[in-house]
Enzyme design. Structure first.
Site, mmCIF file in Angstrom:
data_model
loop_
_atom_site.group_PDB
_atom_site.id
_atom_site.type_symbol
_atom_site.label_atom_id
_atom_site.label_comp_id
_atom_site.label_asym_id
_atom_site.label_seq_id
_atom_site.Cartn_x
_atom_site.Cartn_y
_atom_site.Cartn_z
ATOM 1 C CG HIS A 39 12.958 -6.116 -41.837
ATOM 2 N ND1 HIS A 39 13.215 -4.896 -42.414
ATOM 3 C CD2 HIS A 39 13.984 -6.315 -40.955
ATOM 4 C CE1 HIS A 39 14.318 -4.377 -41.907
ATOM 5 N NE2 HIS A 39 14.802 -5.211 -41.022
ATOM 6 C CG HIS A 63 9.272 -2.220 -43.840
ATOM 7 N ND1 HIS A 63 9.591 -2.865 -45.015
ATOM 8 C CD2 HIS A 63 10.219 -2.609 -42.929
ATOM 9 C CE1 HIS A 63 10.672 -3.591 -44.837
ATOM 10 N NE2 HIS A 63 11.073 -3.464 -43.589
ATOM 11 C CB CYS A 99 8.727 -5.973 -46.908
ATOM 12 S SG CYS A 99 7.613 -4.552 -47.125
#
Length: 228
Positions: A70, A58, A159
């Site tokens: 994010h 991530h 992301c």
């Protein structure tokens, strides 16, 4: 069904040492630079952060004051306008429904919530991307402009696309490339044809001859054979 999906996501955490789609922009670089925990004092506004999750990595952009922007799937902004509830930590159910509905949000969370107990790598992509990174302040401003609801695609707008766009000017995802390569190798593997054919025959034996069983038994192996 949703409870089953949530259960599977939670149990996949047991496989955290087997990162099927974890980004590996450079395997040699990864082995030479072990993951280290980043402290807020050492981070600069505009830094690109990455943390390992269950089956993927991530990414986020550090905004300063222990805040991280994010992109993450979330269904709640579609359903309600309660900003306090929306800003709470995203649960697996919210994330799964966001993926299914293809809805995400670029949100700002604390560094602790973003890391979720994992180690943080900082600006690891800088030496691996062909494009030079923008000035850190410009990176942070680009991220802040995108805060809010945004269309989501697991492969084409995730992301990693978000952070590479903010820091380098062009959206890219090594994890997507790895998934496509994995899918291509499965399609090209002749054993996939045999397995799908056998599964089709089993479905015919169990459920009888019908278009819903016969057509997939013929078309899927044939398509794999042609694609391979």
């Amino acid at each position: 069904m949703l409870n089953l999906l949530t259960f599977l996501v939670e149990k996949l955490s047991l496989l955290s040492n087997f990162k099927l789609f974890e980004s590996s922009w450079s395997d040699s670089e990864e082995s030479e630079r072990p993951a280290q925990r980043a402290h807020p004092q050492s981070l600069r506004r505009g830094d690109l952060l990455e943390v390992p999750r269950t089956l993927f990595t991530h990414y986020g952009i550090y905004l300063g004051d222990s805040k991280v922007a994010h992109l993450i799937p979330d269904i709640l902004p579609v359903l309600i306008n309660d900003q306090k509830l929306i800003s709470s930590v995203i649960t697996n159910k919210r994330l799964i429904l966001g993926c299914m509905y293809r809805c995400a949000t670029v949100r700002v969370d604390t560094l602790e919530d973003f890391a979720y107990g994992s180690n943080i790598l900082v600006n690891r992509m800088d030496k691996m991307m062909k494009t030079q990174a923008f000035v850190n302040e410009d990176v942070a401003k680009r991220a802040e402009k995108l805060i809010g609801a945004i269309p989501y695609s697991l492969l084409w707008n995730n992301c990693e696309h978000f952070v590479t766009y903010c820091r380098y000017g062009s959206a890219a995802s090594r994890q997507t490339e790895q998934f496509c390569q994995c899918l291509k190798s499965i399609i090209r593997d002749q054993r996939s044809i045999i397995i799908t054919g056998l599964l089709g025959m089993i479905s015919i034996v169990c459920f009888g001859m019908a278009p819903s069983t016969t057509l997939p038994t013929i078309l899927i192996p044939f398509t794999l054979w042609m694609a391979g």
